[in-house]
Design a protein around this motif. Structure first.
Motif, mmCIF file in Angstrom:
data_model
loop_
_atom_site.group_PDB
_atom_site.id
_atom_site.type_symbol
_atom_site.label_atom_id
_atom_site.label_comp_id
_atom_site.label_asym_id
_atom_site.label_seq_id
_atom_site.Cartn_x
_atom_site.Cartn_y
_atom_site.Cartn_z
ATOM 1 N N ARG A 1 41.642 50.032 37.566
ATOM 2 C CA ARG A 1 42.625 49.379 36.834
ATOM 3 C C ARG A 1 44.106 49.783 37.294
ATOM 4 O O ARG A 1 45.119 49.097 37.241
ATOM 5 C CB ARG A 1 42.810 49.398 35.344
ATOM 6 C CG ARG A 1 41.356 48.563 34.862
ATOM 7 C CD ARG A 1 41.062 48.877 33.278
ATOM 8 N NE ARG A 1 39.932 48.089 32.707
ATOM 9 C CZ ARG A 1 39.393 48.550 31.535
ATOM 10 N NH1 ARG A 1 39.805 49.341 31.029
ATOM 11 N NH2 ARG A 1 38.388 47.855 31.443
ATOM 12 N N ASP B 1 41.209 40.852 38.268
ATOM 13 C CA ASP B 1 41.160 40.877 36.736
ATOM 14 C C ASP B 1 41.023 42.168 36.319
ATOM 15 O O ASP B 1 39.639 42.489 36.369
ATOM 16 C CB ASP B 1 40.066 39.737 36.265
ATOM 17 C CG ASP B 1 39.987 39.470 34.876
ATOM 18 O OD1 ASP B 1 40.313 40.331 34.155
ATOM 19 O OD2 ASP B 1 39.645 38.395 34.515
ATOM 20 N N ALA C 1 40.857 43.490 33.246
ATOM 21 C CA ALA C 1 40.010 43.413 32.024
ATOM 22 C C ALA C 1 38.599 43.518 32.583
ATOM 23 O O ALA C 1 37.506 44.099 31.887
ATOM 24 C CB ALA C 1 40.236 42.374 31.237
ATOM 25 N N LYS C 2 38.224 42.556 33.657
ATOM 26 C CA LYS C 2 36.732 42.634 34.180
ATOM 27 C C LYS C 2 36.470 43.587 35.187
ATOM 28 O O LYS C 2 35.221 43.576 35.554
ATOM 29 C CB LYS C 2 36.447 41.187 34.359
ATOM 30 C CG LYS C 2 36.689 40.146 33.630
ATOM 31 C CD LYS C 2 36.254 38.765 34.021
ATOM 32 C CE LYS C 2 36.256 37.710 32.768
ATOM 33 N NZ LYS C 2 35.842 36.258 33.250
#
Length: 123
Positions: free
Chosen positions: A29, A72, A74-75
């Motif tokens: 991330r 993404d 979060a994923k």
């Protein structure tokens, strides 16, 4: 961080394909991410890059306006949407992570690489 690229296949010229890159590890991330490609007998070339927030993207001239990189966090997923594909887009596509935001196109900055997914564009 481990990366798994998928979504490649055979597509006709002018068609579309969406590649995915699944990452393990929380640190993904905070990493810039890139897509590179390598055709047989050629060097690995930069395709597109995106910063860790997704706030900045950068594209090779050859794909600008046709391809879109996204992510993404979060994923823990990265994507490459390929539209209006051409036979010259045929290559093995690799996703990479841990690049530098100011040098998204420099493969040497990326510490993590996926295994590659084959894209073949028929004319």
């Amino acid at each position: 961080v481990q990366l798994q690229a998928s979504g490649g296949g055979l597509v006709q010229a002018g068609g579309s394909l969406k590649l995915s890159c699944a990452a393990t590890g929380h640190s993904f991330r905070s990493y810039s991410m890139g897509w590179f490609r390598q055709a047989p007998g050629k060097e690995r070339d930069f395709v597109a890059g995106i910063t860790w927030t997704g706030g900045m993207t950068y594209y090779a001239d050859s794909v600008k306006g046709r391809f879109t990189i996204s992510r993404d966090n979060a994923k823990r997923m990265g994507y490459l949407q390929m539209n209006s594909v051409k036979p010259e887009d045929t290559a093995t596509y690799y996703c990479a992570a841990q690049g530098r935001a100011d040098q998204l196109d420099n493969a040497r900055n990326y510490g993590y690489w996926g295994q590659g997914t084959q894209v073949t564009v028929s004319s």
